[in-house]
Design an enzyme around this catalytic site. Structure first.
Site, PDB file in Angstrom:
ATOM      1  N   ASP A   1       0.786  -1.247  -0.083  1.00 13.34           N
ATOM      2  CA  ASP A   1       0.266   0.094   0.030  1.00 13.34           C
ATOM      3  C   ASP A   1       0.841   1.406   0.089  1.00 13.34           C
ATOM      4  O   ASP A   1       0.316   2.398  -0.569  1.00 13.34           O
ATOM      5  CB  ASP A   1      -1.023  -0.014   1.272  1.00 13.34           C
ATOM      6  CG  ASP A   1      -2.123  -1.019   0.999  1.00 13.34           C
ATOM      7  OD1 ASP A   1      -2.629  -0.616  -0.132  1.00 13.34           O
ATOM      8  OD2 ASP A   1      -2.446  -1.721   1.682  1.00 13.34           O
TER       9      ASP A   1
ATOM     10  N   CYS B   1       6.524  -5.876   6.066  1.00 11.97           N
ATOM     11  CA  CYS B   1       5.614  -7.105   5.687  1.00 11.97           C
ATOM     12  C   CYS B   1       5.192  -6.997   4.170  1.00 11.97           C
ATOM     13  O   CYS B   1       4.408  -7.839   4.033  1.00 11.97           O
ATOM     14  CB  CYS B   1       4.664  -7.201   6.806  1.00 11.97           C
ATOM     15  SG  CYS B   1       3.375  -5.802   6.784  1.00 11.97           S
TER      16      CYS B   1
HETATM   17  C1  PEP Z   1       0.891  -4.110   2.560  1.00 13.97           C
HETATM   18  O1  PEP Z   1       0.137  -3.226   2.215  1.00 13.97           O
HETATM   19  O2  PEP Z   1       1.841  -4.002   2.252  1.00 13.97           O
HETATM   20  C2  PEP Z   1       0.516  -5.166   3.305  1.00 13.97           C
HETATM   21  C3  PEP Z   1       1.294  -6.325   3.757  1.00 13.97           C
HETATM   22  O3  PEP Z   1      -1.044  -5.301   3.535  1.00 13.97           O
HETATM   23  P1  PEP Z   1      -1.858  -5.890   2.290  1.00 13.97           P
HETATM   24  O4  PEP Z   1      -1.131  -6.428   1.249  1.00 13.97           O
HETATM   25  O5  PEP Z   1      -2.795  -6.927   3.002  1.00 13.97           O
HETATM   26  O6  PEP Z   1      -2.752  -4.704   2.076  1.00 13.97           O
HETATM   27 MG    MG Z   2      -1.688  -3.141   3.111  1.00 11.55          MG
END
Ligand code: PEP
Ligand code: MG
Length: 592
Positions: free
Chosen positions: A467, A514
């Site tokens: 994001d 992450c």
């Molecule tokens: C991200 O945005 O990097 C994340 C780990 O969350 P998601 O991919 O679930 O939006």
């Molecule tokens: Mg995310």
């Protein structure tokens, strides 16, 4: 020679590499417009229930259509919205409704079959009438037919549970809930016309550990079930009807990739430590509780991100506190003394369960998503989840993380709700751990800018680059048409990451990553050089990351992280890193 006898030509298409590995085999094609219905004979006792099911499906389809009318009027205009009004009228057509109910009651037919037959009958009569207008109405009938049938079947779109033989799934678009329904041991790989590397369907492919290529644009128009293809998830290529030389070449690549994987297996139980002794926490991102037991198997230490949305997306009802509690305990028990970061639900955007009705929005990724759903009507849902997580804390090492934090007020709100929940549990005499670290995801640029202020409100920060890239560069992470602009190596993104790490450390918290960027081997040395404490990666990438970390020294990483600040474009940074890593890790060059 007829077309059928002519040799089929090899065709190559480039998309976005979404999950590593190579697969070869027949395609199982899922068109966006396919519904499968199985004829069943109801017992007399089931008839009433089936009529109720049909009535609910109609209501739910009508309400979806109403939302579409409103959304389309706002975003495109009233004229375009009319089409959905026509669809609504079809659902109110007495003949259609009565005839379906008659078939259920008198012929004991299952509701989806009854509705299918009635609509097909109607469709044929429309198509036989001359004139473009009525022909277009036949297309509307097909659309309405599919919508209602999906509702009757509980919105399970293509029936992927029915996959009989191993195949490469090709879809124009798979929703997160479709992917949940895949018969996983039959899926050799999957490919999609839509999406980018960090769209949720791509993340799912990595979680089921099969090769995947997404963003193939219109390739789906050329494919049919049964076509033989090669899917190269390392370089993002799909080859239709490969010729014998290509097959031989890919068989070699396949075995080289396998050899690298085998060579890395010995790392499973070794520590994730640089040559000069810096320990890095290497954990895994999981989407399903059952994946937790494989984290150790793949050489990881704990779960750095459990995306809890799938508890909401796969069920016909909202997950209860008890059900969630059991799932969290299952993860903790599988991990033993290793920690699990449970992220509270990040629904909205492209992850909207059919159990929750959200107001129509022109820009869902900028709208009611993640933590923004935790207030007002969503507060109870949030508290239910917090209670389940806090209760599970006596069964292992729980950490809680909040998504989409954009300012200090939001993290304070989450902390206050968490305190409320703890107070309630105390009063009810329910045990929980008094040491549950709380973290904020840094995935909105404003949060990265004030990472120092947010760090003062919690125990750790975890950078969600999927994001962060999308919001920093204003590029929809799931849009294949602008995937070329989705560049994690953009210096603006790298500066925000560095700022988050520095400010987090200055304020006494550890900082992890992450997002999918954590699994990018080109970036590993840079992140170590920036001071990253934790990497949470797709399980398929764990061993590769561990290998790189164990073969580098902090000092060279620091110099490298400094060196790339001299580049101004993502292309320069990527090119430089690719060359460097290929030379530095010649035996792994297939991965760079
Ligand atoms: C991200 O945005 O990097 C994340 C780990 O969350 P998601 O991919 O679930 O939006
Ligand atoms: Mg995310």
């Amino acid at each position: 020679m007829t077309d059928e006898l002519a040799p089929k030509l090899e065709q190559q298409f480039e998309g976005v590499a979404a999950s590593p590995g190579i697969a070869m085999g027949p395609v199982f094609f899922i068109g966006a417009d396919v519904v499968t219905v199985e004829k069943k004979t109801l017992t007399p006792q089931d008839v009433d229930q089936e009529v109720v099911k049909f009535a609910h499906a109609l209501e739910s389809a009508k309400s979806d259509l109403q939302q579409l009318v409103e959304k389309t009027s706002l975003s495109i205009g009233i004229d375009s919205a009319k089409i959905f009004e026509i669809h609504q009228l079809l659902l109110e057509d007495v003949m259609i409704v009565d005839e379906t109910v008659r078939r259920i009651r008198e012929e004991h037919m299952n509701a989806d079959q009854a509705f299918l037959e009635v609509m097909e009958h109607f469709e044929v009569s429309m198509e036989s009438i001359e004139g473009e207008y009525l022909k277009a109405r036949a297309a509307d009938i097909r659309d309405v037919k599919r919508r209602v049938i999906r509702k009757i079947q509980g919105d399970v779109r293509p029936n992927l549970k029915k996959l009989k033989d191993p195949a490469i799934i090709f879809a124009k678009e798979l929703t997160p809930s479709d992917t949940v329904n895949l018969e996983r041991n039959k899926v050799l790989g999957f490919a999609m016309d839509f999406g980018g590397r960090t769209s949720h369907a791509a993340i799912m492919a990595r979680s089921i550990k099969v090769p995947s290529v997404v963003g193939l644009k219109k390739t789906g128009n050329l494919l049919h079930t049964g076509d033989f293809v090669i899917l190269d998830g390392n370089s993002g290529i799909l080859i239709i009807n490969p010729n014998p030389e290509t097959i031989t070449q890919y068989k070699k690549r396949f075995s080289d990739f396998r050899n690298i994987q085998r060579k890395l297996e010995h790392l499973k139980n070794l520590p994730t430590r640089t040559l000069d002794g810096k320990n890095i926490e290497l954990s895994a991102n999981i989407e399903f509780p059952e994946e937790a037991k494989s984290v150790r198997e793949y050489g990881g230490f704990g779960v750095g991100l459990f995306r809890t949305e799938y508890l909401y997306l796969t069920k016909d009802e909202l997950p209860s506190e008890e059900m969630q509690f059991k799932e969290y305990v299952r993860i903790l028990q599988a991990l033993g003394d290793q920690p699990a970061i449970i992220r509270t639900f990040d629904l909205g955007g492209d992850k909207v369960p059919h159990t929750i009705t959200l107001p129509p929005e022109a820009n869902p990724f900028l709208g009611a998503r993640g933590i923004r759903l935790y207030r007002d009507g969503g507060a109870d849902l949030f508290k239910t989840q917090l209670r389940a997580i806090v209760r599970a804390s006596v069964h292992g090492k729980v950490r809680i993380m909040f998504p989409m934090i954009s300012c200090v007020t939001e993290i304070r709100y989450c902390q206050s709700m968490l305190n409320e929940v703890k107070q309630e549990l105390l009063q009810e005499g329910i045990a929980f751990s008094d040491n549950i670290p709380v973290g904020a995801m840094i995935e909105v640029p404003s949060a990265a800018m004030v990472a120092d202020m947010i760090a003062r409100e919690c125990d750790f920060l975890s950078i969600g680059t999927n994001d962060l890239v999308q919001y920093t560069l204003a590029v929809d992470r799931g849009n294949e048409h602008i995937a070329y602009l989705y560049r994690p190596y953009n210096p603006a993104v790298l500066r925000l990451i560095k700022n988050t790490i520095d400010k987090g450390h200055k304020n006494g918290v550890w900082v992890g990553i992450c997002g999918e960027m954590a699994s990018d081997p080109l970036m590993t040395m840079i992140f170590i050089g920036m001071g990253m404490d934790e990497f949470s990666v797709s399980p398929v990438s764990l061993l590769i990351m561990k290998e790189i970390i164990r073969r580098v020294e902090c000092n060279e990483c620091i110099m490298l992280a400094d060196q790339i600040t001299g580049f101004s474009t993502p292309g320069e940074i990527e090119g430089f890193l690719r060359e460097l890593m290929k030379t530095r890790f010649q035996d792994l060059s297939l991965l760079f």
